[in-house]
Design an enzyme around this catalytic site. Structure first.
Site, mmCIF file in Angstrom:
data_model
loop_
_atom_site.group_PDB
_atom_site.id
_atom_site.type_symbol
_atom_site.label_atom_id
_atom_site.label_comp_id
_atom_site.label_asym_id
_atom_site.label_seq_id
_atom_site.Cartn_x
_atom_site.Cartn_y
_atom_site.Cartn_z
ATOM 1 N N LYS A 144 30.430 -0.193 66.015
ATOM 2 C CA LYS A 144 30.519 -0.184 64.516
ATOM 3 C C LYS A 144 31.502 -1.304 64.436
ATOM 4 O O LYS A 144 32.601 -0.852 64.759
ATOM 5 C CB LYS A 144 30.811 1.173 63.955
ATOM 6 C CG LYS A 144 30.991 1.049 62.507
ATOM 7 C CD LYS A 144 31.023 2.482 61.831
ATOM 8 C CE LYS A 144 31.589 2.300 60.260
ATOM 9 N NZ LYS A 144 31.430 3.500 59.608
ATOM 10 N N LYS B 294 25.871 -1.094 64.547
ATOM 11 C CA LYS B 294 25.928 -1.174 63.296
ATOM 12 C C LYS B 294 26.888 -2.383 62.814
ATOM 13 O O LYS B 294 28.018 -2.445 63.465
ATOM 14 C CB LYS B 294 26.276 0.008 62.693
ATOM 15 C CG LYS B 294 26.581 0.286 61.253
ATOM 16 C CD LYS B 294 27.109 1.478 60.747
ATOM 17 C CE LYS B 294 27.504 1.347 59.101
ATOM 18 N NZ LYS B 294 28.537 2.334 58.975
HETATM 19 C C1 PBG Z 1 31.630 5.755 56.868
HETATM 20 C C2 PBG Z 1 30.336 5.018 56.931
HETATM 21 C C3 PBG Z 1 30.201 3.533 56.557
HETATM 22 C C4 PBG Z 1 28.851 3.478 56.433
HETATM 23 C C5 PBG Z 1 28.406 4.250 57.310
HETATM 24 N N1 PBG Z 1 29.322 5.375 57.410
HETATM 25 C C6 PBG Z 1 31.142 3.095 55.537
HETATM 26 C C7 PBG Z 1 32.349 2.237 56.180
HETATM 27 O O1 PBG Z 1 32.621 2.435 57.264
HETATM 28 O O2 PBG Z 1 32.936 1.849 55.498
HETATM 29 C C8 PBG Z 1 28.133 2.001 56.197
HETATM 30 C C9 PBG Z 1 26.873 2.160 55.855
HETATM 31 C C10 PBG Z 1 26.389 1.102 54.874
HETATM 32 O O3 PBG Z 1 26.835 0.278 54.747
HETATM 33 O O4 PBG Z 1 25.114 1.163 54.808
HETATM 34 N N2 PBG Z 1 32.379 5.505 57.773
HETATM 35 ZN ZN ZN Z 2 34.623 6.275 57.433
#
Ligand code: PBG
Ligand code: ZN
Length: 346
Positions: free
Chosen positions: A217, A270
């Site tokens: 991520k 992601k």
């Molecule tokens: C929480 C999380 C996030 C997303 C999924 N789980 C946001 C972040 O890490 O700030 C992003 C999903 C999206 O942008 O559609 N940690």
């Molecule tokens: Zn988070």
């Protein structure tokens, strides 16, 4: 002479096929297989299926609430009853899995509501399992939706404490499993959380609950609209000390390897489109079920351009999802899941 090079490409001067104009005499004509829809379908290498789609849902307290997220047209924050309605409608469109995010009624520094059996996500899981037991329920496990400061973990000063956070995450994951979740998806990027969650689930008797790890991520600009939807924008600082540097791919492979060692069943990359190379390498090097998250910013960009009449939204959506699948993703998490399913059904 240059004849060798041209011959290698199949260049043979000679009469045209119809005898009229002299053709190039090509032995290879790749356009032959592009002549009709049926022929193109026959030789298509990537086939999208509704089986791959996962629809994210944002759940909050109350009843009859459907609040559209301004930066994500078509996406709403939903009360539990509306979330059930949405998941059922999605299932009727052919989407068989949802990914739940929660907006608690109250936040605190520890994000205690993340493990509250009466919080919106836990309620929604139970309601979904009653109303639509055939829908697969995946839950996002993180603290940022639940902490007053919006960080993904327990904060001391400017630091996000790894090990203290992991304990809380494991409790949250177990509370999702107790409510009936099929799959938990930790998105926090703390070290060791997959192993800790696996252990906690097993101790609770939830050996069959799977873990879909947000393994690679990245610290991305494309989560902006999500943070509006989930009300999780950090009050100070950013997520660079836990999320990955967009410049790195070898490190993504290390993240995936560790999560798999710790017991992840599915690994996720992601965002999706800017990280197709990462998806491709993760799939090729590990061969595990691989998910890709076409995130809020990716969705919002297409929506914005389409609303301006600058792109054909349906074609752009299908092209994006096809590209993500072509790179190697088995599972596509997308706010477009219902729209894509409807296109695939015709
Ligand atoms: C929480 C999380 C996030 C997303 C999924 N789980 C946001 C972040 O890490 O700030 C992003 C999903 C999206 O942008 O559609 N940690
Ligand atoms: Zn988070």
């Amino acid at each position: 002479m240059t004849t060798t090079a041209t011959e290698d490409r199949g260049f043979r001067p000679g009469p045209g096929a119809d005898g009229a104009a002299p053709g190039l005499g090509l032995t290879r004509r790749l356009r032959r297989l592009r002549r009709s829809p049926a022929l193109r379908a026959l030789v298509r290498e990537t086939r999208l299926s509704t089986d791959s789609l996962v629809l994210p849902l944002f759940v909050l307290a109350g009843e009859g609430v459907r609040r559209e997220v301004p930066s994500m047209p078509g996406v709403c924050q939903l009360s539990v009853d509306e979330a059930v309605r949405e998941a059922t409608a999605a299932r009727d469109d052919g989407v068989r899995a949802v990914l739940l995010f929660g907006l608690p009624e109250a936040k605190d520094a520890e994000g205690s509501a993340a493990a509250d059996p009466e919080a919106p996500v836990q309620r929604a899981i139970r309601a979904l399992k009653r109303a639509a037991p055939d829908v697969l329920v995946v839950t996002d496990v993180c603290l940022c939706e639940y902490t007053s400061h919006g960080h993904c973990g327990i904060v001391r000063g400017n630091d996000i404490l790894n090990d203290a956070t992991v304990e809380h995450l494991a409790r949250a994951a177990v509370s999702h499993a107790e409510a009936g979740a099929d799959v938990v998806a930790p998105s926090d990027m703390m070290d060791g959380r997959v192993g800790a969650i696996r252990e906690a689930l097993d101790e609770g008797g939830f050996e069959d609950v799977a873990i879909m790890a947000y393994a690679a991520k990245y610290c991305s600009a494309y989560y902006g609209p999500f943070r509006d939807a989930a009300d999780s924008t950090p009050a100070f600082g950013d997520r660079r000390t836990h999320q990955m540097d967009p410049a790195n791919v070898e490190e993504a492979l290390r993240e995936v390897a560790l999560d798999l060692e710790e017991g992840a069943d599915v690994v996720m990359v992601k965002p999706a489109l800017h990280y197709l190379d990462v998806i491709s390498r993760v799939k090729q090097e590990f061969g595990y079920p691989t998910a890709a998250y076409h995130v809020s910013g990716e969705y919002a960009m297409l929506k914005a351009a389409a609303r301006n009449g600058w792109i054909d939204e349906e074609r752009a959506m299908m092209e994006a999802l096809t590209a993500i699948a072509r790179a190697g993703a088995d599972i596509l998490i997308t706010y477009y899941a219902r729209d894509a399913a409807r296109v695939l059904a015709r």
